[in-house]
Design a protein around this motif. Sequence first.
Motif, short mmCIF file in Angstrom:
data_model
loop_
_atom_site.label_atom_id
_atom_site.label_comp_id
_atom_site.label_asym_id
_atom_site.label_seq_id
_atom_site.Cartn_x
_atom_site.Cartn_y
_atom_site.Cartn_z
N HIS A 1 0.94 -1.17 -0.06
CA HIS A 1 0.10 -0.03 0.04
C HIS A 1 0.96 1.14 -0.02
CE1 HIS A 1 -4.00 1.81 0.41
NE2 HIS A 1 -3.33 2.81 1.30
N ALA A 2 1.93 1.28 0.76
CA ALA A 2 2.96 2.37 0.84
C ALA A 2 3.46 2.44 -0.68
CB ALA A 2 3.82 2.25 1.89
N ARG A 3 3.80 1.46 -1.12
CA ARG A 3 4.17 1.64 -2.45
C ARG A 3 3.36 2.02 -3.30
NH1 ARG A 3 7.68 -4.10 -2.98
NH2 ARG A 3 9.55 -3.39 -1.71
N MET A 4 2.25 1.86 -3.30
CA MET A 4 1.32 2.46 -4.46
C MET A 4 1.15 3.68 -4.27
SD MET A 4 -1.71 -0.65 -3.92
CE MET A 4 -2.35 0.05 -2.48
N LYS A 5 1.09 4.39 -2.81
CA LYS A 5 0.93 5.67 -2.64
C LYS A 5 2.27 6.26 -3.23
CE LYS A 5 -0.88 7.30 1.16
NZ LYS A 5 -1.03 7.27 2.77
N GLN A 6 3.51 6.02 -3.03
CA GLN A 6 4.61 6.37 -3.46
C GLN A 6 4.81 6.45 -4.89
OE1 GLN A 6 8.16 4.70 -2.13
NE2 GLN A 6 9.64 5.48 -3.64
N ILE A 7 4.16 5.44 -5.59
CA ILE A 7 4.14 5.45 -6.91
C ILE A 7 3.21 6.57 -7.65
CG2 ILE A 7 3.58 4.18 -9.24
CD1 ILE A 7 4.51 1.71 -7.74
N LYS A 8 2.02 6.79 -6.93
CA LYS A 8 1.17 7.92 -7.33
C LYS A 8 1.71 9.07 -7.13
CE LYS A 8 -3.65 9.50 -6.82
NZ LYS A 8 -4.74 9.46 -6.03
N GLU A 9 2.23 9.35 -5.85
CA GLU A 9 2.56 10.69 -5.44
C GLU A 9 3.98 11.11 -5.88
OE1 GLU A 9 1.66 10.40 -1.26
OE2 GLU A 9 -0.23 10.07 -1.51
N SER B 1 -6.46 -0.82 0.00
CA SER B 1 -5.80 -0.70 -1.32
C SER B 1 -6.68 -0.88 -2.49
CB SER B 1 -4.69 -2.03 -1.20
OG SER B 1 -3.89 -1.92 -0.10
N ILE B 2 -7.75 -1.55 -2.25
CA ILE B 2 -8.71 -1.52 -3.41
C ILE B 2 -9.17 -0.29 -3.59
CG2 ILE B 2 -10.87 -2.69 -4.09
CD1 ILE B 2 -9.78 -5.12 -2.40
N GLU B 3 -9.62 0.57 -2.52
CA GLU B 3 -10.21 1.98 -2.78
C GLU B 3 -9.19 2.73 -3.27
OE1 GLU B 3 -13.23 3.05 -2.30
OE2 GLU B 3 -13.88 0.92 -2.05
N PHE B 4 -7.93 2.67 -2.99
CA PHE B 4 -7.02 3.36 -3.72
C PHE B 4 -6.82 3.18 -5.26
CE2 PHE B 4 -2.79 3.44 -5.31
CZ PHE B 4 -2.29 4.76 -4.98
N PHE B 5 -7.06 1.80 -5.53
CA PHE B 5 -6.97 1.23 -7.03
C PHE B 5 -8.26 1.61 -7.88
CE2 PHE B 5 -3.51 -2.09 -5.94
CZ PHE B 5 -2.61 -1.46 -6.54
N ARG B 6 -9.35 2.15 -7.22
CA ARG B 6 -10.49 2.44 -7.97
C ARG B 6 -10.33 3.84 -8.72
NH1 ARG B 6 -14.46 -0.91 -6.73
NH2 ARG B 6 -14.48 -1.65 -4.61
N ASP B 7 -9.32 4.60 -8.39
CA ASP B 7 -8.81 5.94 -9.24
C ASP B 7 -8.95 5.41 -10.68
OD1 ASP B 7 -7.83 8.06 -10.41
OD2 ASP B 7 -6.59 8.37 -8.48
N GLU B 8 -9.63 6.45 -11.43
CA GLU B 8 -10.07 6.30 -12.85
C GLU B 8 -9.31 7.31 -13.52
OE1 GLU B 8 -11.26 3.69 -14.63
OE2 GLU B 8 -11.43 2.26 -12.88
N ALA B 9 -8.25 7.94 -12.76
CA ALA B 9 -7.85 9.29 -13.45
C ALA B 9 -6.85 8.84 -14.47
CB ALA B 9 -7.04 10.11 -12.54
N PRO B 10 -7.09 9.56 -15.73
CA PRO B 10 -6.29 9.22 -17.02
C PRO B 10 -4.70 9.08 -16.68
CG PRO B 10 -7.42 11.16 -17.49
CD PRO B 10 -7.71 11.07 -15.85
N GLY B 11 -3.88 7.91 -17.10
CA GLY B 11 -2.74 7.59 -16.65
C GLY B 11 -2.40 7.24 -15.38
N PHE B 12 -3.35 7.09 -14.50
CA PHE B 12 -3.15 6.53 -13.03
C PHE B 12 -2.37 5.02 -13.14
CE2 PHE B 12 -4.72 3.68 -9.81
CZ PHE B 12 -4.61 4.38 -8.65
N TRP B 13 -2.81 4.21 -13.91
CA TRP B 13 -2.45 2.83 -13.93
C TRP B 13 -0.95 2.84 -14.63
CZ3 TRP B 13 -4.24 -0.75 -11.10
CH2 TRP B 13 -5.64 -0.70 -10.57
N ASP B 14 -0.57 3.80 -15.16
CA ASP B 14 0.70 3.67 -15.95
C ASP B 14 1.74 4.33 -15.12
OD1 ASP B 14 -0.49 2.74 -18.12
OD2 ASP B 14 -1.04 4.63 -19.04
N SER B 15 1.64 5.21 -13.95
CA SER B 15 2.46 5.56 -12.97
C SER B 15 3.35 4.48 -12.64
CB SER B 15 1.87 6.38 -11.90
OG SER B 15 1.15 7.35 -12.27
N THR B 16 4.80 4.96 -12.80
CA THR B 16 6.01 3.84 -12.16
C THR B 16 6.76 4.47 -11.31
OG1 THR B 16 7.46 4.56 -13.98
CG2 THR B 16 5.65 2.86 -14.60
N ALA B 17 7.62 3.54 -10.49
CA ALA B 17 8.53 3.98 -9.66
C ALA B 17 9.37 2.75 -9.99
CB ALA B 17 8.15 3.89 -8.30
#
Length: 152
Positions: free
Chosen positions: A56-64, A103-119
């Motif tokens: 979950h912390a990694r998900m937030k880091q990748i997004k932010e 984590s599932i709530e975090f992944f519900r984001d449908e913003a353009p490019g959301f899923w493509d963010s990387t670290a």
Amino acid sequence: MGNNAYLLSSLEKGPMIVRWIVNHASPDIYDTKNDPERFTFREVVAHLADWEPILHARMKQIKEQPGSVLIPYDEVQRAIDLDYASIDPKEAVERWAAIRADSIEFFRDEAPGFWDSTALHPERGDISLYDLATMEIAHDTYHVEQLLEFIK
């Protein structure tokens, strides 16, 4: 949920399946070791509960902080340091389920490019949010199979 309905549904299933296994397993098998190189039943469930906050912390880091570097962890050392061998599987699966719901709530984001963010993971290379979500499902499946080996 858009195009990721199956992905999010699969993420929900991991804790549900492990909860069922834990609730139907005899405590007599909790500390059985089928393989000296792998976790006991108890340690598997503790591991799942321990890793969800890391993921979950990694998900937030990748997004932010796209493009940042993720911290690798030694899962064997974490098991020792956090004493997985003493953790109650029933409590651990509930902790895991609660954090997975976040984590599932975090992944519900449908913003353009959301899923493509990387670290960058130093050992695995670039990891996108989509990669991380699919790796979680594979991780769940790996450990579900491992738990089922204890109750054959």
